[in-house]
Design an enzyme around this catalytic site. Sequence first.
Site, short mmCIF file in Angstrom:
data_model
loop_
_atom_site.label_atom_id
_atom_site.label_comp_id
_atom_site.label_asym_id
_atom_site.label_seq_id
_atom_site.Cartn_x
_atom_site.Cartn_y
_atom_site.Cartn_z
N HIS A 90 23.14 -83.09 -31.94
CA HIS A 90 23.90 -82.35 -30.93
C HIS A 90 24.78 -81.38 -31.70
O HIS A 90 25.26 -81.70 -32.79
CB HIS A 90 24.85 -83.25 -30.14
CG HIS A 90 24.22 -84.41 -29.42
ND1 HIS A 90 23.91 -85.58 -30.03
CD2 HIS A 90 23.90 -84.56 -28.11
CE1 HIS A 90 23.41 -86.42 -29.15
NE2 HIS A 90 23.38 -85.82 -27.97
N HIS A 92 16.14 -96.09 -21.78
CA HIS A 92 16.46 -95.52 -20.47
C HIS A 92 15.45 -96.00 -19.43
O HIS A 92 15.79 -96.21 -18.27
CB HIS A 92 16.44 -93.99 -20.53
CG HIS A 92 17.49 -93.42 -21.43
ND1 HIS A 92 17.66 -92.07 -21.59
CD2 HIS A 92 18.42 -94.01 -22.22
CE1 HIS A 92 18.65 -91.85 -22.44
NE2 HIS A 92 19.12 -93.01 -22.85
N ASP A 124 27.86 -82.94 -33.14
CA ASP A 124 27.73 -83.95 -34.20
C ASP A 124 27.94 -83.33 -35.56
O ASP A 124 28.44 -83.99 -36.47
CB ASP A 124 26.30 -84.55 -34.28
CG ASP A 124 25.79 -85.14 -33.00
OD1 ASP A 124 26.62 -85.57 -32.19
OD2 ASP A 124 24.56 -85.15 -32.83
C1 XLS Z 1 22.03 -91.01 -24.41
C2 XLS Z 1 20.93 -90.17 -24.80
C3 XLS Z 1 21.29 -89.10 -25.81
C4 XLS Z 1 20.24 -88.02 -25.82
C5 XLS Z 1 20.66 -86.75 -26.46
O1 XLS Z 1 21.87 -92.08 -23.86
O2 XLS Z 1 19.90 -90.96 -25.26
O3 XLS Z 1 21.46 -89.66 -27.07
O4 XLS Z 1 19.08 -88.45 -26.42
O5 XLS Z 1 21.77 -86.20 -25.88
NI NI Z 2 18.14 -90.24 -26.13
NI NI Z 3 20.08 -93.14 -24.70
#
Ligand code: XLS
Ligand code: NI
Ligand code: NI
Length: 437
Positions: free
Chosen positions: A101, A271, A104
């Site tokens: 990001h 996720h 980061d």
């Molecule tokens: C958060 C996400 C994040 C994305 C990138 O849960 O996984 O890390 O991959 O912003």
């Molecule tokens: Ni992610």
């Molecule tokens: Ni994630």
Amino acid sequence: MAEAFAGIPKIEYEGPKSKNPLAFKHYNAEELVEGKTMADHLRFSVAFWHCFRNRCQDPFGAPTRLMPWDDGTESLDNSKNRIPALFEFCEKLGVKYFCFHDRDIAPEGDSLKETNKNLDEVVKVVKDHSEKTGTTLLWGTACLFANPRFMHGAATSPNADVFAYAAAQVAKAMEVTQTLGGQGFTFWGGREGYKSLLNTDMGRELDHLGAFLNMAVDFKKDISFDGPFYIEPKPKEPTKHQYDFDVEACFAFLQKYGLTEHFRFNIEANHATLAGHDFVHELRFAREVGLFGSVDANRGDLMLGWDTDQFPNDVSECTLAMLEVLEAGGFTTGGLNFDCHVHRESFEPVDLFHAHIGGMDTFAKALKIAADIRADGDLANFVKARYASYDGGIGADIESGKADFKSLRKYAEDKGEPAANESGRVEMLENLLNSYL
Ligand code: XLS
Ligand code: NI
Ligand code: NI
């Protein structure tokens, strides 16, 4: 500059019998599977935020990780000093890609202009190392969730100034991604969602998000960035209801706002399970709608209800994932990005190696098994045979659009009871899958 991972050698392939924890047992970069090297199939990527920023603090305690490359400050110098550690790590591991990001890698300044200047300075260091080592950016992204200005969301904030700020940030992050030869750009919803409908105009928020992503598409054309956009679904966390819930919901969203030709999916295993789906379900849906793109390769813990971002180690789950990747024709611009962090109690630098070696070996093994399953064809043949009633007769009329309710009524009345059903053989197929593992 002193080595960040002193004493750790380049990780080599030693084969399945090796007991060396700092060697690959299954990942053999140049080995051919289905005519392509493992390295080209798997396209592993290191997540900068988890490896080089996340100190593993939690709500109950202070950071634990030892990070000899980091002086603990938010200074620009410290940001620059972290970069060689990333490249040393990737080289020793034999990984060719990384992701980050914007926030980061470089600190925010007192103004957006100063923040962008900081970013440019660190990007120069990244570019220099990238050119020297050949390790490049898989995808870039903008952090639109950490700074308090995004407390109500970014594109879905009720504050239009925040929307504008987020747009400026994405524009810059996209340019930086392009400068570094990044192969794609990811949009994860961050705080795009809500906690309470009592204060939320959902319709306007969704329209704003659709408008934001369309503006991003226009900007992408303006600067001739040719990598794909990825959308990364996640059902919850940090908000209660994330708008990008899962692949199916995102697909509907992309269709509504005319975005399907500009986006593919970046699917994260953890996720998927948070959304109540198997990892493979999300991959399959993305493949079926022709929008498979990239993977955030981690795993969750089914006992826990949050994004634990653990390194993958379940061969069975990863085998099903690799079957989808192979069926989708393999990665093109995407790859397997380890969006994972070490456990809080694994606090030493060497633990980063153990974690990645395990993840890479798991996916390498899964790739080989998936290729065997495809070569045998038993699973695919079973599925094909199960739908054979659509290959001719009334089924073919249904699929071709020749049949309608009137003709089907006549058919059913003439025929009476349908042909006898056949067993789905779930257990037999589970046994078959296990026979490969
Ligand atoms: C958060 C996400 C994040 C994305 C990138 O849960 O996984 O890390 O991959 O912003
Ligand atoms: Ni992610
Ligand atoms: Ni994630």
